[in-house]
Design an enzyme around this catalytic site. Structure first.
Site, PDB file in Angstrom:
ATOM      1  N   LYS A  81       1.032  -1.032  -0.088  1.00 43.54           N
ATOM      2  CA  LYS A  81       0.052  -0.005  -0.274  1.00 43.54           C
ATOM      3  C   LYS A  81       0.837   1.247   0.010  1.00 43.54           C
ATOM      4  O   LYS A  81       0.812   2.073  -0.749  1.00 43.54           O
ATOM      5  CB  LYS A  81      -1.063  -0.187   1.384  1.00 43.54           C
ATOM      6  CG  LYS A  81      -2.061  -0.986   1.159  1.00 43.54           C
ATOM      7  CD  LYS A  81      -3.059  -1.205   2.338  1.00 43.54           C
ATOM      8  CE  LYS A  81      -3.967  -2.379   2.091  1.00 43.54           C
ATOM      9  NZ  LYS A  81      -4.782  -2.532   3.498  1.00 43.54           N
ATOM     10  N   GLN A 141      -4.686  -1.543   9.793  1.00 40.85           N
ATOM     11  CA  GLN A 141      -4.988  -2.817   8.991  1.00 40.85           C
ATOM     12  C   GLN A 141      -5.366  -3.910   9.960  1.00 40.85           C
ATOM     13  O   GLN A 141      -5.178  -3.538  11.241  1.00 40.85           O
ATOM     14  CB  GLN A 141      -3.290  -3.192   8.664  1.00 40.85           C
ATOM     15  CG  GLN A 141      -3.330  -4.306   8.055  1.00 40.85           C
ATOM     16  CD  GLN A 141      -3.501  -4.412   6.506  1.00 40.85           C
ATOM     17  OE1 GLN A 141      -3.811  -3.417   5.945  1.00 40.85           O
ATOM     18  NE2 GLN A 141      -4.012  -5.487   6.111  1.00 40.85           N
ATOM     19  N   ASP A 192     -10.956   3.192   3.991  1.00 46.13           N
ATOM     20  CA  ASP A 192     -11.360   1.660   4.056  1.00 46.13           C
ATOM     21  C   ASP A 192     -12.946   1.623   3.858  1.00 46.13           C
ATOM     22  O   ASP A 192     -13.585   0.586   3.740  1.00 46.13           O
ATOM     23  CB  ASP A 192     -10.964   0.941   5.084  1.00 46.13           C
ATOM     24  CG  ASP A 192      -9.728   0.203   4.985  1.00 46.13           C
ATOM     25  OD1 ASP A 192      -9.635  -0.167   3.830  1.00 46.13           O
ATOM     26  OD2 ASP A 192      -9.246  -0.231   6.200  1.00 46.13           O
TER      27      ASP A 192
END
Ligand code: GUN
Length: 294
Positions: A53, A97, A120
């Site tokens: 990422k 995460q 997200d």
């Protein structure tokens, strides 16, 4: 029939190129989108994802920050870090995460993220916006990537019967919302199946588009797929295989070779949905910067 392969590497690259071009235009106005990724603990798979990422951000011309904590971090430390990132004008998008260690309340962490920076799309505000079809919602990267593959491969969703196997908050539920909306890549008739569905194989056989995100290796077999259906495999599972140098191989939630004989199009694993998710995360970070107006 041998299915057409839907190449997520190629489509993901195309989207990353578009994002990079938009970032370059913003740079002309003195603006730069920034993404922060918070990782806790040393799960090897999570570390690989987080590194990719960060690298993808830099390649797109964005600002990237990675914040690492040991698995022993306290909830208060984590929340304080989120508060700092919420207040940081150089950061337009952030994500924590998952999974987090058991002593951390994941819901409390996700709810602390400013919804305007929640790239997200896991904060309840964005979940709600997605359900009502608000275009300012951040769409979770995996189902957003699946929808982009369908659109860019010219697969008609309007009027199609889309069957989703799996009802997770990260994939199945938002996938249903996206396919249902009156918008490009939407207007499907949507059925969501899960572990308690009665006679799941017969439901799957009615799908024009079958999206599988159940987390079970090679769960979908050829007899569950209508000839000519489009099959999207979101799964990525390690199965032991002594004949491979690493001692395992990666398989999806679909038995690829036999299903490819029946389907009209199919995503491979790896190289299908996976590479789309990072592309869509970058797209969401760009969206966050555009919506922030700075
Ligand atoms: N772990 C696995 N998938 C995801 C994702 O999409 N976002 C975050 N934050 N963690 C993940």
């Amino acid at each position: 029939m041998t299915a057409r392969i839907l190449d997520g590497v190629r489509i993901g690259k195309e989207i990353r190129g578009e994002v990079a071009a938009a970032v370059a235009r913003m740079a002309g106005k003195g603006r730069k989108p920034g993404l922060a990724v918070v990782i806790v603990g040393d799960d090897p798979a999570s570390r690989v994802y987080v590194r990719s990422k960060g690298r993808a951000c830099l390649e797109a011309g964005m600002h990237s920050e990675t914040v690492e904590y040991p698995a022993t971090v306290t909830q208060d430390e984590l929340l304080a870090q989120i508060d700092r990132l919420n207040a940081d004008p150089a950061i337009h998008g952030m994500l924590v995460q998952l999974p987090l260690p058991k002593h951390i309340d994941t819901d409390a962490v996700l709810r602390r993220i400013d919804p305007a920076k929640d790239v997200d799309g896991f904060h309840p505000v964005n979940v709600g916006k997605l359900v009502i079809g608000d275009p300012t919602a951040f769409r979770p990267a995996t189902p957003y990537g699946v929808q982009q593959m369908l659109i860019r491969e010219g697969i008609e969703t309007k009027g199609a019967h889309a069957v989703i196997i799996g009802r997770s908050t990260i994939v199945g539920k938002p996938m249903a919302g996206l396919l249902l909306h009156d918008a490009p890549g939407g207007n499907a008739t949507v059925t969501v199946c899960h572990s308690r569905s009665r006679d799941l194989p017969s439901i799957a056989r009615t799908a024009d588009i079958l999206v599988v995100a159940i987390g079970k290796p090679e769960f979908v077999t050829a007899d569950m797929v209508r000839p000519g259906a489009v099959v999207i495999d979101v799964g990525i599972n390690r199965v032991n295989d002594a004949s491979h140098p690493k001692g395992y191989r990666l398989v999806g939630d679909v038995a690829y070779a036999p299903v490819a004989e029946v389907a009209s199009a199919i995503t491979p694993v790896p190289g299908g949905v996976g590479p789309m998710t990072i592309a869509m995360l970058l797209r969401n970070t760009l969206q966050a910067a555009e919506q922030a107006g700075r």
